[in-house]
Design a protein around this motif. Structure first.
Motif, mmCIF file in Angstrom:
data_model
loop_
_atom_site.group_PDB
_atom_site.id
_atom_site.type_symbol
_atom_site.label_atom_id
_atom_site.label_comp_id
_atom_site.label_asym_id
_atom_site.label_seq_id
_atom_site.Cartn_x
_atom_site.Cartn_y
_atom_site.Cartn_z
ATOM 1 N N TYR A 118 1.802 3.995 3.492
ATOM 2 C CA TYR A 118 0.721 4.130 2.521
ATOM 3 C C TYR A 118 1.223 4.637 1.169
ATOM 4 O O TYR A 118 0.683 4.276 0.125
ATOM 5 C CB TYR A 118 -0.378 5.038 3.063
ATOM 6 C CG TYR A 118 -1.419 4.254 3.834
ATOM 7 C CD1 TYR A 118 -2.435 3.597 3.168
ATOM 8 C CD2 TYR A 118 -1.361 4.141 5.212
ATOM 9 C CE1 TYR A 118 -3.371 2.841 3.851
ATOM 10 C CE2 TYR A 118 -2.289 3.393 5.912
ATOM 11 C CZ TYR A 118 -3.299 2.748 5.224
ATOM 12 O OH TYR A 118 -4.215 1.995 5.902
ATOM 13 N N ALA A 276 -1.815 -2.343 5.174
ATOM 14 C CA ALA A 276 -2.428 -1.027 4.927
ATOM 15 C C ALA A 276 -3.918 -1.260 4.727
ATOM 16 O O ALA A 276 -4.378 -1.547 3.624
ATOM 17 C CB ALA A 276 -1.810 -0.360 3.703
ATOM 18 N N VAL A 279 -5.963 0.462 2.002
ATOM 19 C CA VAL A 279 -5.650 0.003 0.653
ATOM 20 C C VAL A 279 -6.346 -1.324 0.376
ATOM 21 O O VAL A 279 -6.905 -1.534 -0.715
ATOM 22 C CB VAL A 279 -4.123 -0.130 0.473
ATOM 23 C CG1 VAL A 279 -3.788 -0.774 -0.870
ATOM 24 C CG2 VAL A 279 -3.454 1.225 0.586
ATOM 25 N N SER A 294 -4.834 4.725 -0.980
ATOM 26 C CA SER A 294 -3.454 4.880 -0.516
ATOM 27 C C SER A 294 -3.071 6.350 -0.464
ATOM 28 O O SER A 294 -2.490 6.823 0.515
ATOM 29 C CB SER A 294 -2.503 4.123 -1.448
ATOM 30 O OG SER A 294 -1.164 4.327 -1.063
#
Length: 472
Positions: A118, A276, A279, A294
């Protein structure tokens, strides 16, 4: 003659700290890394939500069962100390070696990798970050958390409370964002969340369900953490069950809302292909401010890493205190009163595990290994309930709860092996059994070379540590 001064770990964790330790450890890398894997394993949004809910139920039942055994045996050390008191030193040694060298380092390494993923995500939008950069960032995260825990227990607990607030705020933002998206775009319900469509394409094989539960239960990993630090918990017979019920209920509710939010913003295909997921969600909902997710996900995983490290070092500490590990690992710092040698050893092993592993494989092997010993521990509780009902137990659960969790544990251990056997699971099993080669000469027959005593004295002086007695 003056009474001999003793060194003890202090009881400083109250109800708030207990809730923060449990929920703060659970809310971490799992909710930000596992959704795509669970969906990929089971094949449908509806089934993935069922896995998340059932994982919360299993975690709650297991935690309540552990609460009873934790009040019968009110000592730190988790599975190791319970297996030692119920089954004896030989099985306990296998548990100690496995948790110290595999389970806890696997958990720490997986969380550190999620932090690194992240942290790197905003700089490598649309592509995978270099593995060397990920591993180096993960190593830094492990070293930072190790330093905090070695220097001060109170600071480690405060870090847990502060990061818990940040985690809950982050997940609440994601949940509310999903609700807003559903209100503004009703087509989402038709595509992803309508019952008639949400279960299309579900895979019902034992291997798929087992692997999905591995990832789901990884996201709830931490339900057992208070049992590792019972000697540092104030009024454990009261605060242990209360902290668990509050924490797991909070986490289960948030996890379900967050997964609904993911599916409200992303298609199943987008979710499964995301490196991710938070995100990706942030970029779609927050636009140019998507990078905030993030940072929030990395901080959340950092708090989870701190909680896992806090409890993981105590397993090594207690095993050494019981004579199952070198004496130096049973000592505490004379000023800071932290089990620093055990924490340093845990750090070293975690860094070694980090080198060859990736998140998905580490989590799968962590779950497979851990649930073997959860099953052994729960069978011990069932034995105590049937054979020794006279033992004092300030807290008790219906016997059906540990039986149900034991059945789930057996399924989790056997399902991936029977349906889709992999050689790596054999390696893990052989590693556990290989502990006999160490136990027989060094633990049972007490064969201890003189060099080890000299090394212990040197490290004791160098690290400024001394033997620590059990907290009463």
């Amino acid at each position: 003659m003056a009474e001999k001064e003793t060194l003890r770990i202090r009881r400083i964790i109250g109800l708030t700290g207990g809730v923060a330790l449990v929920s703060g450890t659970m809310i971490g890398s799992g909710i930000f890394m596992s959704p795509q894997y669970i969906l990929a394993y089971v094949g449908s949004p509806g089934a993935s939500l069922v896995i998340w809910a059932l994982s919360g139920v299993v975690a709650m039942f297991a935690a309540l069962s552990y609460t009873e055994i934790g009040t019968i045996i009110p000592e730190s050390g988790g599975e190791f100390i319970y297996i030692l008191r119920i089954y004896g030193p030989c099985p306990a040694f296998f548990a100690a070696v496995t948790f110290i060298l595999l389970v806890k380092p696997f958990g720490i390494a997986a969380m550190a990798i999620s932090i690194a993923e992240y942290v790197m995500a905003p700089f490598y939008s649309g592509c995978q970050p270099p593995q060397l950069a990920v591993k180096c960032s993960a190593a830094v995260a492990i070293l930072v958390v190790a330093t905090i825990n070695i220097l001060n227990v109170r600071v480690a607990v405060r870090v847990q409370v502060v990061f818990l607030v940040a985690k809950v705020v982050t997940l609440t933002v994601i949940a509310l964002g999903g609700i807003v998206e559903i209100i503004q775009n009703g087509a989402v319900i038709e595509e992803n969340l309508k019952v008639e469509k949400s279960f299309e394409g579900t895979r019902y094989s034992a291997s798929a369900l087992g692997m999905a539960f591995y990832q789901g239960l990884w996201s709830y990993a931490g339900w057992y953490n208070l049992n590792y630090v019972t000697e540092e918990l104030k009024r454990p017979e009261v605060n242990l069950p209360r902290a668990l019920v509050i924490a797991i209920s909070l986490v289960t509710g948030l996890y379900l809302l967050v997964n609904v939010s993911y599916l409200a913003v992303m298609t199943p295909q987008e979710l499964m292909t995301s490196n991710a997921v938070a995100v990706t969600w942030g970029n779609k909902v927050l636009g140019s401010w998507g990078w905030i997710m993030s940072v929030a996900a990395a901080l959340s995983a950092f708090g989870s890493l701190n909680g896992t490290f806090f409890s993981g070092g105590r397993v090594c500490f207690v095993a050494a205190r019981e004579g199952h590990m070198p004496d130096i690992l049973s000592m505490a710092h004379v000023h800071r009163l932290t089990p620093s040698p055990a924490l340093i050893f845990t750090t070293i092993v975690s860094l070694i595990v980090l080198i060859p592993g990736d998140f998905q494989s580490i989590v799968n092997f962590f779950s497979f290994t851990a649930w073997i010993f959860y099953a052994i521990t729960l069978s011990g509780l069932i034995y105590l309930k049937i054979k020794k009902p006279e033992l004092p137990r300030p807290y008790s659960v219906p016997i059906i709860l540990p039986i149900l969790v034991l059945i789930a544990a057996v399924f989790l251990v056997l399902a991936p092996i029977i349906d889709d056997p992999q050689i790596e699971y054999l390696y893990v099993t052989l590693f556990i059994l290989s502990g006999a080669a160490i136990y027989v000469p060094f633990i049972h027959y007490k064969l201890c070379p003189g060099l080890l005593s000299k090394v212990t004295v040197f490290l004791q002086l160098f690290l400024e540590v001394a033997p620590a007695e059990k907290s009463l």
